[in-house]
Design a protein around this motif. Structure first.
Motif, mmCIF file in Angstrom:
data_model
loop_
_atom_site.group_PDB
_atom_site.id
_atom_site.type_symbol
_atom_site.label_atom_id
_atom_site.label_comp_id
_atom_site.label_asym_id
_atom_site.label_seq_id
_atom_site.Cartn_x
_atom_site.Cartn_y
_atom_site.Cartn_z
ATOM 1 N N UNK A 74 -15.722 -11.437 -30.791
ATOM 2 C CA UNK A 74 -14.456 -10.758 -31.072
ATOM 3 C C UNK A 74 -13.483 -10.922 -29.909
ATOM 4 N N UNK A 75 -12.253 -11.342 -30.240
ATOM 5 C CA UNK A 75 -11.202 -11.474 -29.231
ATOM 6 C C UNK A 75 -10.203 -10.327 -29.346
ATOM 7 N N UNK A 76 -9.645 -10.113 -30.541
ATOM 8 C CA UNK A 76 -8.619 -9.101 -30.723
ATOM 9 C C UNK A 76 -8.137 -9.082 -32.159
ATOM 10 N N UNK A 77 -6.946 -8.533 -32.355
ATOM 11 C CA UNK A 77 -6.430 -8.402 -33.719
ATOM 12 C C UNK A 77 -4.974 -8.817 -33.803
ATOM 13 N N UNK A 86 -7.935 -5.371 -28.007
ATOM 14 C CA UNK A 86 -8.300 -3.988 -28.304
ATOM 15 C C UNK A 86 -9.417 -3.568 -27.348
ATOM 16 N N UNK A 87 -9.843 -2.315 -27.447
ATOM 17 C CA UNK A 87 -10.943 -1.843 -26.590
ATOM 18 C C UNK A 87 -12.216 -2.640 -26.828
ATOM 19 N N UNK A 88 -12.401 -3.138 -28.034
ATOM 20 C CA UNK A 88 -13.624 -3.880 -28.378
ATOM 21 C C UNK A 88 -13.552 -5.360 -27.998
ATOM 22 N N UNK A 89 -12.424 -5.818 -27.446
ATOM 23 C CA UNK A 89 -12.260 -7.231 -27.094
ATOM 24 C C UNK A 89 -13.314 -7.649 -26.076
ATOM 25 N N UNK A 90 -13.865 -8.841 -26.266
ATOM 26 C CA UNK A 90 -14.913 -9.353 -25.384
ATOM 27 C C UNK A 90 -14.343 -10.137 -24.204
ATOM 28 N N UNK A 91 -13.038 -10.372 -24.190
ATOM 29 C CA UNK A 91 -12.408 -11.188 -23.154
ATOM 30 C C UNK A 91 -11.219 -10.424 -22.578
ATOM 31 N N UNK A 92 -10.875 -10.708 -21.297
ATOM 32 C CA UNK A 92 -9.680 -10.086 -20.738
ATOM 33 C C UNK A 92 -8.466 -10.982 -20.980
#
Length: 163
Positions: A74-77, A86-92
């Motif tokens: 997951x990257x974002x939305x 998002x908070x659940x994103x796996x990358x900065x």
């Protein structure tokens, strides 16, 4: 696991086809730097529980290919046409995969962005996931039956002139 059909892959050459493909609900695209050949593959999909999200929400995942299998991270939305972490994103936000997701969004709006990077779909219909075979379907990344449905549901109502 995603079904990817590399032998049916095709390059996008305009923002409208890319946008139509990505917002089909199951799009898989590869963004490639033509000089270095460094590439990242993204899966853009509707949420499984669509009734919990507005109609314009899509999730973006990084696809890691491992031989015949792949894994999605997951990257974002995308919400209201804008990509965000998002908070659940796996990358900065500084990671190359996140920068690529932002660039992919720019490519959907700006024809000039196609000069610096290439973007390909991975040979599957972005609505149903079946392999694409006809020239028109390969160009737009959506099969004929799914295109008949998708072109009437796109919020921007700009159907592809190729049918």
């Amino acid at each position: 696991m995603l079904r990817i059909y590399k032998n049916h892959s095709a390059k996008f050459d305009n923002p409208q086809d890319l946008k139509n493909y990505c917002f089909g609900g199951r799009g898989v695209v590869t963004l490639e730097n033509p000089k270095t050949k460094i590439h990242h593959t993204y899966h853009i999909k509707k949420p499984r529980n669509e009734d919990e999200f507005p109609d314009d929400v899509y999730f973006i995942y990084a696809v890691h290919m491992m031989g015949d299998t792949n894994k999605c991270f997951y990257i974002g939305m995308i919400e209201r046409g804008k990509f965000r972490l998002t908070r659940a994103s796996r990358f900065d936000r500084h990671h190359a995969i996140v920068k690529g997701a932002h660039y992919l969004m720019q490519m959907m709006e700006n024809p000039g962005a196609f000069i610096k990077m290439n973007v390909y779909h991975e040979g599957m219909c972005s609505v149903c996931g079946r392999p694409l075979t006809s020239p028109a379907s390969l160009k737009r990344g959506v099969g004929p039956r799914c295109w008949a449905y998708l072109k009437d549901t796109l919020p921007w109502k700009q159907p592809n002139p190729d049918g």
